[in-house]
Write an enzyme that holds these catalytic residues in place. Structure first.
Site, PDB file in Angstrom:
ATOM      1  N   GLY A 161       1.377  67.844  15.955  1.00  0.00           N
ATOM      2  CA  GLY A 161       1.999  68.459  17.124  1.00  0.00           C
ATOM      3  C   GLY A 161       1.031  68.778  18.245  1.00  0.00           C
ATOM      4  N   GLY A 198       2.844  77.144  36.488  1.00  0.00           N
ATOM      5  CA  GLY A 198       3.223  75.808  36.033  1.00  0.00           C
ATOM      6  C   GLY A 198       4.693  75.563  36.316  1.00  0.00           C
ATOM      7  N   GLY A 200       6.251  72.725  35.407  1.00  0.00           N
ATOM      8  CA  GLY A 200       6.684  71.614  34.565  1.00  0.00           C
ATOM      9  C   GLY A 200       7.989  72.023  33.886  1.00  0.00           C
ATOM     10  N   ALA A 201       8.347  71.281  32.824  1.00  0.00           N
ATOM     11  CA  ALA A 201       9.622  71.555  32.143  1.00  0.00           C
ATOM     12  C   ALA A 201       9.671  72.997  31.632  1.00  0.00           C
ATOM     13  CB  ALA A 201       9.790  70.575  30.988  1.00  0.00           C
ATOM     14  N   LEU A 204       9.702  75.670  34.630  1.00  0.00           N
ATOM     15  CA  LEU A 204      10.959  75.701  35.395  1.00  0.00           C
ATOM     16  C   LEU A 204      12.105  76.284  34.580  1.00  0.00           C
ATOM     17  CD1 LEU A 204      11.145  72.339  37.363  1.00  0.00           C
ATOM     18  CD2 LEU A 204      10.634  74.608  38.243  1.00  0.00           C
ATOM     19  N   GLU A 205      12.240  75.798  33.341  1.00  0.00           N
ATOM     20  CA  GLU A 205      13.364  76.273  32.520  1.00  0.00           C
ATOM     21  C   GLU A 205      13.287  77.796  32.324  1.00  0.00           C
ATOM     22  OE1 GLU A 205      13.606  74.110  28.834  1.00  0.00           O
ATOM     23  OE2 GLU A 205      14.205  72.237  29.810  1.00  0.00           O
ATOM     24  N   ASP A 343       4.148  64.756  18.903  1.00  0.00           N
ATOM     25  CA  ASP A 343       3.270  65.262  19.972  1.00  0.00           C
ATOM     26  C   ASP A 343       1.801  64.972  19.687  1.00  0.00           C
ATOM     27  OD1 ASP A 343       5.603  66.334  21.007  1.00  0.00           O
ATOM     28  OD2 ASP A 343       4.766  68.333  21.345  1.00  0.00           O
ATOM     29  N   HIS A 479      38.705  60.070  37.213  1.00  0.00           N
ATOM     30  CA  HIS A 479      38.713  60.854  38.447  1.00  0.00           C
ATOM     31  C   HIS A 479      39.430  62.179  38.208  1.00  0.00           C
ATOM     32  CE1 HIS A 479      38.955  61.829  42.666  1.00  0.00           C
ATOM     33  NE2 HIS A 479      40.252  62.048  42.533  1.00  0.00           N
TER      34      HIS A 479
HETATM   35  C1  FAD Z   1       9.172  75.852  25.167  1.00  0.00           C
HETATM   36  C2  FAD Z   1       9.399  74.418  24.765  1.00  0.00           C
HETATM   37  C3  FAD Z   1      10.623  73.828  25.018  1.00  0.00           C
HETATM   38  C4  FAD Z   1      10.846  72.510  24.645  1.00  0.00           C
HETATM   39  N1  FAD Z   1      12.068  71.953  24.927  1.00  0.00           N
HETATM   40  C5  FAD Z   1      12.307  70.678  24.590  1.00  0.00           C
HETATM   41  C6  FAD Z   1      13.572  70.098  24.843  1.00  0.00           C
HETATM   42  O1  FAD Z   1      14.482  70.737  25.375  1.00  0.00           O
HETATM   43  N2  FAD Z   1      13.771  68.810  24.486  1.00  0.00           N
HETATM   44  C7  FAD Z   1      12.775  68.064  23.919  1.00  0.00           C
HETATM   45  O2  FAD Z   1      12.999  66.874  23.636  1.00  0.00           O
HETATM   46  N3  FAD Z   1      11.556  68.595  23.634  1.00  0.00           N
HETATM   47  C8  FAD Z   1      11.309  69.884  23.966  1.00  0.00           C
HETATM   48  N4  FAD Z   1      10.089  70.436  23.672  1.00  0.00           N
HETATM   49  C9  FAD Z   1       9.072  69.584  23.019  1.00  0.00           C
HETATM   50  C10 FAD Z   1       9.337  69.494  21.495  1.00  0.00           C
HETATM   51  O3  FAD Z   1       9.465  70.809  20.975  1.00  0.00           O
HETATM   52  C11 FAD Z   1       8.177  68.761  20.826  1.00  0.00           C
HETATM   53  O4  FAD Z   1       8.057  67.475  21.396  1.00  0.00           O
HETATM   54  C12 FAD Z   1       8.394  68.597  19.317  1.00  0.00           C
HETATM   55  O5  FAD Z   1       8.725  69.813  18.737  1.00  0.00           O
HETATM   56  C13 FAD Z   1       7.133  68.022  18.662  1.00  0.00           C
HETATM   57  O6  FAD Z   1       7.329  67.913  17.265  1.00  0.00           O
HETATM   58  P1  FAD Z   1       6.104  67.529  16.305  1.00  0.00           P
HETATM   59  O7  FAD Z   1       6.667  67.279  14.974  1.00  0.00           O
HETATM   60  O8  FAD Z   1       5.277  66.463  16.936  1.00  0.00           O
HETATM   61  O9  FAD Z   1       5.178  68.830  16.284  1.00  0.00           O
HETATM   62  P2  FAD Z   1       5.445  70.321  15.695  1.00  0.00           P
HETATM   63  O10 FAD Z   1       6.869  70.622  15.492  1.00  0.00           O
HETATM   64  O11 FAD Z   1       4.651  71.207  16.593  1.00  0.00           O
HETATM   65  O12 FAD Z   1       4.755  70.294  14.255  1.00  0.00           O
HETATM   66  C14 FAD Z   1       3.366  70.222  14.100  1.00  0.00           C
HETATM   67  C15 FAD Z   1       2.994  71.038  12.866  1.00  0.00           C
HETATM   68  O13 FAD Z   1       1.664  70.700  12.470  1.00  0.00           O
HETATM   69  C16 FAD Z   1       0.966  71.893  12.128  1.00  0.00           C
HETATM   70  N5  FAD Z   1      -0.481  71.649  12.229  1.00  0.00           N
HETATM   71  C17 FAD Z   1      -1.246  71.498  13.331  1.00  0.00           C
HETATM   72  N6  FAD Z   1      -2.521  71.253  12.992  1.00  0.00           N
HETATM   73  C18 FAD Z   1      -2.564  71.248  11.636  1.00  0.00           C
HETATM   74  C19 FAD Z   1      -3.596  71.059  10.688  1.00  0.00           C
HETATM   75  N7  FAD Z   1      -4.848  70.803  11.040  1.00  0.00           N
HETATM   76  N8  FAD Z   1      -3.277  71.156   9.373  1.00  0.00           N
HETATM   77  C20 FAD Z   1      -2.010  71.406   8.967  1.00  0.00           C
HETATM   78  N9  FAD Z   1      -1.005  71.582   9.820  1.00  0.00           N
HETATM   79  C21 FAD Z   1      -1.265  71.509  11.138  1.00  0.00           C
HETATM   80  C22 FAD Z   1       1.488  72.893  13.161  1.00  0.00           C
HETATM   81  O14 FAD Z   1       1.207  74.224  12.796  1.00  0.00           O
HETATM   82  C23 FAD Z   1       2.978  72.544  13.135  1.00  0.00           C
HETATM   83  O15 FAD Z   1       3.631  73.227  12.101  1.00  0.00           O
HETATM   84  C24 FAD Z   1       9.833  71.766  24.001  1.00  0.00           C
HETATM   85  C25 FAD Z   1       8.595  72.377  23.711  1.00  0.00           C
HETATM   86  C26 FAD Z   1       8.377  73.678  24.084  1.00  0.00           C
HETATM   87  C27 FAD Z   1       7.059  74.325  23.742  1.00  0.00           C
HETATM   88  N1  NAD Z   2      13.619  69.903  28.431  1.00  0.00           N
HETATM   89  C1  NAD Z   2      12.594  69.328  27.831  1.00  0.00           C
HETATM   90  O1  NAD Z   2      12.660  68.202  27.378  1.00  0.00           O
HETATM   91  C2  NAD Z   2      11.310  70.079  27.650  1.00  0.00           C
HETATM   92  C3  NAD Z   2      11.271  71.431  27.894  1.00  0.00           C
HETATM   93  C4  NAD Z   2      10.066  72.083  27.732  1.00  0.00           C
HETATM   94  C5  NAD Z   2       8.944  71.382  27.332  1.00  0.00           C
HETATM   95  N2  NAD Z   2       9.014  70.067  27.092  1.00  0.00           N
HETATM   96  C6  NAD Z   2       7.795  69.308  26.676  1.00  0.00           C
HETATM   97  O2  NAD Z   2       6.658  70.161  26.693  1.00  0.00           O
HETATM   98  C7  NAD Z   2       5.618  69.549  27.446  1.00  0.00           C
HETATM   99  C8  NAD Z   2       4.774  70.608  28.101  1.00  0.00           C
HETATM  100  O3  NAD Z   2       5.498  71.256  29.140  1.00  0.00           O
HETATM  101  P1  NAD Z   2       4.772  72.059  30.275  1.00  0.00           P
HETATM  102  O4  NAD Z   2       5.791  72.405  31.289  1.00  0.00           O
HETATM  103  O5  NAD Z   2       3.935  73.150  29.703  1.00  0.00           O
HETATM  104  O6  NAD Z   2       3.699  71.032  30.816  1.00  0.00           O
HETATM  105  P2  NAD Z   2       3.668  70.044  32.053  1.00  0.00           P
HETATM  106  O7  NAD Z   2       2.391  69.317  31.916  1.00  0.00           O
HETATM  107  O8  NAD Z   2       4.912  69.280  32.178  1.00  0.00           O
HETATM  108  O9  NAD Z   2       3.593  71.012  33.334  1.00  0.00           O
HETATM  109  C9  NAD Z   2       2.500  71.842  33.580  1.00  0.00           C
HETATM  110  C10 NAD Z   2       2.499  72.230  35.054  1.00  0.00           C
HETATM  111  O10 NAD Z   2       1.495  73.196  35.246  1.00  0.00           O
HETATM  112  C11 NAD Z   2       0.791  72.895  36.424  1.00  0.00           C
HETATM  113  N3  NAD Z   2      -0.555  73.456  36.287  1.00  0.00           N
HETATM  114  C12 NAD Z   2      -1.490  73.126  35.369  1.00  0.00           C
HETATM  115  N4  NAD Z   2      -2.597  73.879  35.537  1.00  0.00           N
HETATM  116  C13 NAD Z   2      -2.348  74.719  36.558  1.00  0.00           C
HETATM  117  C14 NAD Z   2      -3.095  75.732  37.216  1.00  0.00           C
HETATM  118  N5  NAD Z   2      -4.334  76.039  36.824  1.00  0.00           N
HETATM  119  N6  NAD Z   2      -2.527  76.375  38.250  1.00  0.00           N
HETATM  120  C15 NAD Z   2      -1.286  76.077  38.650  1.00  0.00           C
HETATM  121  N7  NAD Z   2      -0.519  75.118  38.072  1.00  0.00           N
HETATM  122  C16 NAD Z   2      -1.054  74.446  37.047  1.00  0.00           C
HETATM  123  C17 NAD Z   2       0.820  71.375  36.518  1.00  0.00           C
HETATM  124  O11 NAD Z   2       0.638  70.944  37.855  1.00  0.00           O
HETATM  125  C18 NAD Z   2       2.224  71.073  35.996  1.00  0.00           C
HETATM  126  O12 NAD Z   2       3.169  71.107  37.035  1.00  0.00           O
HETATM  127  C19 NAD Z   2       6.348  68.640  28.423  1.00  0.00           C
HETATM  128  O13 NAD Z   2       5.549  67.561  28.792  1.00  0.00           O
HETATM  129  C20 NAD Z   2       7.552  68.190  27.651  1.00  0.00           C
HETATM  130  O14 NAD Z   2       7.236  67.027  26.961  1.00  0.00           O
HETATM  131  C21 NAD Z   2      10.184  69.398  27.262  1.00  0.00           C
END
Ligand code: FAD
Ligand code: NAD
Length: 511
Positions: A161, A198, A200-201, A204-205, A343, A479
């Site tokens: 992740g 920031g 980003g996603a 903003l959300e 990730d 429609h």
């Molecule tokens: C606030 C937020 C909102 C989001 N909203 C969306 C959304 O609406 N739609 C969307 O598509 N995506 C969204 N995402 C992104 C989405 O959550 C991630 O893309 C997804 O969860 C990644 O899954 P993963 O399995 O790669 O990692 P994870 O679910 O993070 O799993 C990784 C696991 O590995 C473990 N790990 C790390 N290093 C080690 C190690 N050395 N040894 C053992 N274990 C370890 C971690 O502790 C964790 O348990 C969002 C993310 C955030 C933070």
């Molecule tokens: N709806 C969704 O699918 C969803 C929702 C949340 C997160 N995510 C995932 O999580 C990832 C991470 O999201 P995120 O929003 O943290 O990252 P992001 O990289 O999308 O956005 C980070 C933002 O922070 C700004 N920034 C960085 N450093 C800064 C600084 N020093 N000062 C001011 N602005 C700065 C950047 O210009 C950018 O706009 C996304 O790429 C996405 O894949 C997805």
């Protein structure tokens, strides 16, 4: 899989385990990380392989459920209720929402607990000896060190992740006034004010959700861009729509950040009289200071790979910690028996991608032909769940423009006067569809607007299934729907491509 160590004198010399700690287990497959990608890989692989283990550090309920997609959408759901209650004046409905911050946050956590419970039950069903709670490290011998175990695995799936990226020094300077997506859902009550760094996603959300819940939110972003939008017109329209309710300092530069004593700060927050501050230059270069309860740092995420030791398996990382030679369908790294999925590979950090890559890697490691799922070459697709939503599908405009062979046109529709959007009072937005003149196919699209999540799914399905623009226009559009905007944009594409219009389309003049 485990690599023998290099020796200065003879790199091909066999590794002598006797001089090193003893291997405690030998397995066919080790999955490191039990988030969405890791759990799916494990689930798929264990259908065919018995000697498989999964190692995880921290919670076993996935980032998506614990601190990601689900709690953020739960917060947005509450925020939208409040917004509708407070902003129905144009319909002749006047109300003021009473927002119980504690209850809002409690529901977020309670519903999150509901989703978590399914995963917990599922993980509990795995045999105890197949899972290890601990932080894994791959040592110079290519063996996995975790707790007091030393594990030798033929094949390794890395699904570790990503983590919140916090610029250097900010955590120390902000102390308890700093929030991230890891901590924000633990707030007991809603604060009075918050800066979100920031746009980003995540930024903003959460910024919009807290604003709608009555928190005084100020967004800072160094670029004059939201959600990383690459189409300038869509970016400008998104800024226009969002800034109707969000205070955003785009193109600002943060010069200092920290906390200080302040008598006016919200006493309900258990931080005594400490305020957070941000010194910044606004986009005009004017020096300003923001002050408030909390700073939510949403400056991006970084893959958890740099300290894992994957280089000891022969994996090469580029300057952004992305693995080289990554097979984007399966996560396989070149001809190594190493897979990096979700990730962790920093390719597309989204849930559906993590899920698919996990299943694919899980199928690959055990040659599971019967139940094999290999991710097809997927159409890029992302949604930001702001209001209006922001969606990107397929190729981006800069990528299309860079390829001289792609003769493209841009079909456009503005939502300001779109029938159903206006009826619903959600008429702010713009949709661009990039059509290919030679092939009558959609190359990509970018939009900000109502119902964008559905329009995005239709476009992704059309691109994935190679539908022509005519194919889609031959499909009925009911429609009055917001989806009729999609038809209008596609017709614009057709007109610009000078492909003869469908004279038999009876819906041409509807709405
Ligand atoms: C606030 C937020 C909102 C989001 N909203 C969306 C959304 O609406 N739609 C969307 O598509 N995506 C969204 N995402 C992104 C989405 O959550 C991630 O893309 C997804 O969860 C990644 O899954 P993963 O399995 O790669 O990692 P994870 O679910 O993070 O799993 C990784 C696991 O590995 C473990 N790990 C790390 N290093 C080690 C190690 N050395 N040894 C053992 N274990 C370890 C971690 O502790 C964790 O348990 C969002 C993310 C955030 C933070
Ligand atoms: N709806 C969704 O699918 C969803 C929702 C949340 C997160 N995510 C995932 O999580 C990832 C991470 O999201 P995120 O929003 O943290 O990252 P992001 O990289 O999308 O956005 C980070 C933002 O922070 C700004 N920034 C960085 N450093 C800064 C600084 N020093 N000062 C001011 N602005 C700065 C950047 O210009 C950018 O706009 C996304 O790429 C996405 O894949 C997805």
């Amino acid at each position: 899989m485990n690599k023998q160590p290099d020796t200065a004198s003879d790199p091909s010399a066999p590794f002598d385990h006797s001089t090193h700690q003893n291997v405690t287990r030998k397995v066919s497959v080790a999955v490191i990380g039990a988030g969405t990608a890791g759990q799916n890989a494990f689930r798929q692989a264990k259908k065919s392989v018995e000697d498989i283990i999964i190692i995880n550090d921290g919670f076993w309920t996935t980032t998506c459920i614990a601190v990601g997609c689900m709690p953020s959408k739960l917060l947005i759901a509450a925020a939208d209720r409040a917004h509708d209650a407070n902003h129905s004046g144009e319909f002749g409905i006047h109300a003021t929402a009473h927002i119980d911050g504690k209850q809002v946050m409690e529901r977020v956590r309670a519903e999150r607990g509901h989703f978590s419970s399914y995963i917990e039950k599922y993980v509990d069903s795995w045999s105890e000896d197949s899972k290890i709670a601990g932080r894994a490290y791959i040592n110079k011998q290519g063996l996995i060190e975790v707790n007091d175990e030393l594990i030798q695995a033929d094949k390794i799936i890395v699904a570790t992740g990503s983590s919140t990226f916090i610029p250097d020094g900010w955590a120390d300077k902000l102390g308890d006034t700093m929030l991230t997506s890891d901590t924000v859902f633990e707030l007991v009550d809603l604060p009075k004010s918050m800066a979100v760094i920031g746009a980003g996603a995540i930024g903003l959300e959460l910024a919009q959700a807290f604003t709608r819940l009555g928190v005084k939110v100020t967004v800072f972003n160094r670029a004059k861009r939201v959600a990383g939008l690459k189409d300038n017109d869509i970016n400008n329209k998104a800024i226009d729509c969002l800034s109707r309710e969000l205070t955003m300092h785009l193109g600002s530069k943060i010069t200092d950040i920290g906390q200080k004593l302040d008598g006016n700060i919200d006493k309900n927050i258990d931080k005594k009289n400490i305020a957070a501050f941000i010194d910044y230059e606004d986009s005009a270069g004017k020096v300003q200071q923001w002050q408030g309860d909390y700073v939510l740092v949403a400056t991006g995420r970084r893959n958890n790979i740099d300290t894992l030791g994957v280089e000891n398996l022969g994996v090469e990382l580029d300057d952004k910690n992305r693995p080289k030679n990554l097979d984007k369908k399966t996560g396989k790294i070149g001809d190594l028996d190493v897979y990096i999925v979700g990730d962790a590979n920093a390719h597309i950090p989204l849930l559906h991608v993590a899920s698919d890559e996990g299943f694919s890697a899980g199928s690959m490691v055990c040659g599971n032909k019967k139940d094999a799922y290999i991710r097809p070459p997927a159409t890029p697709f992302s949604i930001v769940f702001s209001s209006p939503q922001i969606v990107n599908v397929g190729m981006s405009l800069p990528d299309i423009e860079q390829d001289p062979t792609l003769e493209h046109v841009i079909g456009k529709v503005n939502f300001d006067n779109q029938g159903r959007s206006r009826v619903m009072g959600v008429n702010c937005g713009l949709l661009h569809i990039y059509g290919c003149e030679k092939t009558d196919r959609i190359l990509g699209a970018s939009m900000v607007g109502p119902d964008a999540e559905y329009i995005g799914h239709i476009l992704a399905m059309a691109i994935t299934n190679d539908l022509s623009i005519k194919d889609i226009l031959d499909t009925p559009f009911y429609h009055p729907t917001i989806l009729e905007a999609l038809r209008a944009a596609l017709r614009d594409v057709q007109d610009l491509m000078e492909i003869p219009y469908q004279s038999l389309d009876t819906q041409q003049h509807s709405s």
